[in-house]
Design an enzyme around this catalytic site. Structure first.
Site, PDB file in Angstrom:
ATOM      1  N   GLY A   1      -4.086  -3.219  -1.589  1.00 42.33           N
ATOM      2  CA  GLY A   1      -3.405  -2.273  -0.706  1.00 42.33           C
ATOM      3  C   GLY A   1      -2.320  -2.972   0.090  1.00 42.33           C
ATOM      4  O   GLY A   1      -1.206  -3.202  -0.394  1.00 42.33           O
ATOM      5  N   GLY A   2      -2.634  -3.342   1.325  1.00 41.63           N
ATOM      6  CA  GLY A   2      -1.649  -3.908   2.246  1.00 41.63           C
ATOM      7  C   GLY A   2      -0.785  -5.010   1.645  1.00 41.63           C
ATOM      8  O   GLY A   2       0.445  -4.993   1.782  1.00 41.63           O
TER       9      GLY A   2
ATOM     10  N   ASN B   1      -1.594  -0.702  -4.695  1.00 40.94           N
ATOM     11  CA  ASN B   1      -1.670   0.679  -4.205  1.00 40.94           C
ATOM     12  C   ASN B   1      -0.798   0.751  -2.957  1.00 40.94           C
ATOM     13  O   ASN B   1      -1.189   0.260  -1.896  1.00 40.94           O
ATOM     14  CB  ASN B   1      -3.139   1.014  -3.882  1.00 40.94           C
ATOM     15  N   TRP B   2       0.377   1.352  -3.115  1.00 43.12           N
ATOM     16  CA  TRP B   2       1.323   1.374  -1.988  1.00 43.12           C
ATOM     17  C   TRP B   2       0.975   2.463  -0.959  1.00 43.12           C
ATOM     18  O   TRP B   2       1.596   2.542   0.086  1.00 43.12           O
ATOM     19  CB  TRP B   2       2.760   1.605  -2.500  1.00 43.12           C
TER      20      TRP B   2
ATOM     21  N   GLU C   1     -14.521  -0.952  -4.231  1.00 42.93           N
ATOM     22  CA  GLU C   1     -13.821  -1.132  -2.954  1.00 42.93           C
ATOM     23  C   GLU C   1     -14.750  -0.750  -1.811  1.00 42.93           C
ATOM     24  O   GLU C   1     -14.845   0.435  -1.459  1.00 42.93           O
ATOM     25  CB  GLU C   1     -12.584  -0.225  -2.909  1.00 42.93           C
TER      26      GLU C   1
HETATM   27  C1  PEP Z   1      -6.957  -0.084  -1.099  1.00 42.88           C
HETATM   28  O1  PEP Z   1      -6.692   0.775  -0.297  1.00 42.88           O
HETATM   29  O2  PEP Z   1      -7.150   0.211  -2.305  1.00 42.88           O
HETATM   30  C2  PEP Z   1      -7.048  -1.461  -0.617  1.00 42.88           C
HETATM   31  C3  PEP Z   1      -7.716  -2.329  -1.326  1.00 42.88           C
HETATM   32  O3  PEP Z   1      -6.424  -1.744   0.577  1.00 42.88           O
HETATM   33  P1  PEP Z   1      -6.328  -3.182   1.318  1.00 42.88           P
HETATM   34  O4  PEP Z   1      -5.997  -4.211   0.275  1.00 42.88           O
HETATM   35  O5  PEP Z   1      -5.230  -3.005   2.318  1.00 42.88           O
HETATM   36  O6  PEP Z   1      -7.660  -3.430   1.937  1.00 42.88           O
END
Ligand code: PEP
Length: 253
Positions: free
Chosen positions: A231-232, A6-7, A165
């Site tokens: 995400g990141g 997920n960019w 999440e």
């Molecule tokens: C997300 O936003 O879906 C996510 C999992 O972000 P991160 O990996 O940065 O926690």
């Protein structure tokens, strides 16, 4: 298994194309039991599609409007996403629920719309830290599942993906422990089995929340964790593809 990036609202045009091409290059090995997807910002979907052509990396969008078309300034419709070659659409991400006020009912409308157009919703659910501390985490996740999935019949298990999440783990560097992830995934699995019967047992359940190359393998080793929403770490081709490799190792273990 599925590993999806997920960019969010990151990358510029050149960076998005470069990142997509690099992910495609690093995931070349064919016929492995892990699917890989990237979800760039809407405006880069077409360019990223071109960069992914001929690769095994699938395309996803980060959001959708529940209507086919209409006077909805700034929104994007499911047929538009389908026309751009999207396979997945992230629905109900906590940033949209909490920062933009999306309700369970609205998320449910989007899920049904995505399914109507033959795309696969990646339905995000997850509790806040306050809800967890109050002992309400399971109830919150069950409520979100019910709001999003009541009246829904995915044609096949691969027609729906659910991502657990925990909000307190997103972008914080604080991951759920593999045991915490597994415990909630078992709750989600049981809910889906009660709702969809046998098909519910085979819906892919992703964990999302600060998944990194150094913690992915332990999370993916849990019996009800079928991959990750990243995400990141999905903004770095090397980190993202190490996470994909952790999933591949899990399927081969
Ligand atoms: C997300 O936003 O879906 C996510 C999992 O972000 P991160 O990996 O940065 O926690």
């Amino acid at each position: 298994m599925l590993v999806a990036g997920n960019w969010k609202m990151h990358t510029d045009l050149r960076g998005a194309v470069r990142l997509a091409a690099e992910v495609a290059r690093r995931t070349e090995a064919p016929a492995r039991r892990v699917r890989v997807a990237v979800c760039p910002p809407f405006v880069w979907l077409d360019a990223v599609r071109a960069a992914l052509r001929g690769s095994r990396v699938l395309l996803g969008a980060q959001n959708v409007h529940p209507s086919d078309e209409g006077a909805f300034t700034g929104e994007v419709a499911a047929p538009m996403l389908a026309a751009l070659g999207c396979r997945f659409v992230i629905v109900g991400h906590s940033e949209r629920r909490h920062l933009l006020g999306e309700t369970d009912a609205f998320v449910g409308e989007k899920v049904r719309q995505v399914l109507r157009h033959g795309l696969v919703p990646i339905l995000c659910v997850g509790e806040t830290l306050e809800e967890r501390d109050r002992g309400d985490a399971e109830a919150v996740v069950r409520r979100q599942l019910d709001g999003a999935l009541r009246g829904v019949t995915p044609g096949a298990p691969e027609g729906l993906v659910v991502a657990y999440e925990p909000v307190w783990a997103i972008g914080t560097g604080r991951t759920a422990t593999p045991e915490q992830a597994q415990a909630m995934h078992a709750v989600v699995r049981a809910d889906l089995a009660a709702r969809f019967g046998e098909a519910g047992r085979f819906v892919e359940l992703l964990y999302g929340g600060s998944v990194k190359p150094d913690n992915a393998a332990r999370l993916f080793a849990q019996p009800d964790v079928d991959g990750g929403l990243i995400g990141g770490a999905s903004l770095d081709a090397e980190a993202f593809t190490s996470i994909v490799e952790a999933a591949v190792q899990t399927t081969e273990a």
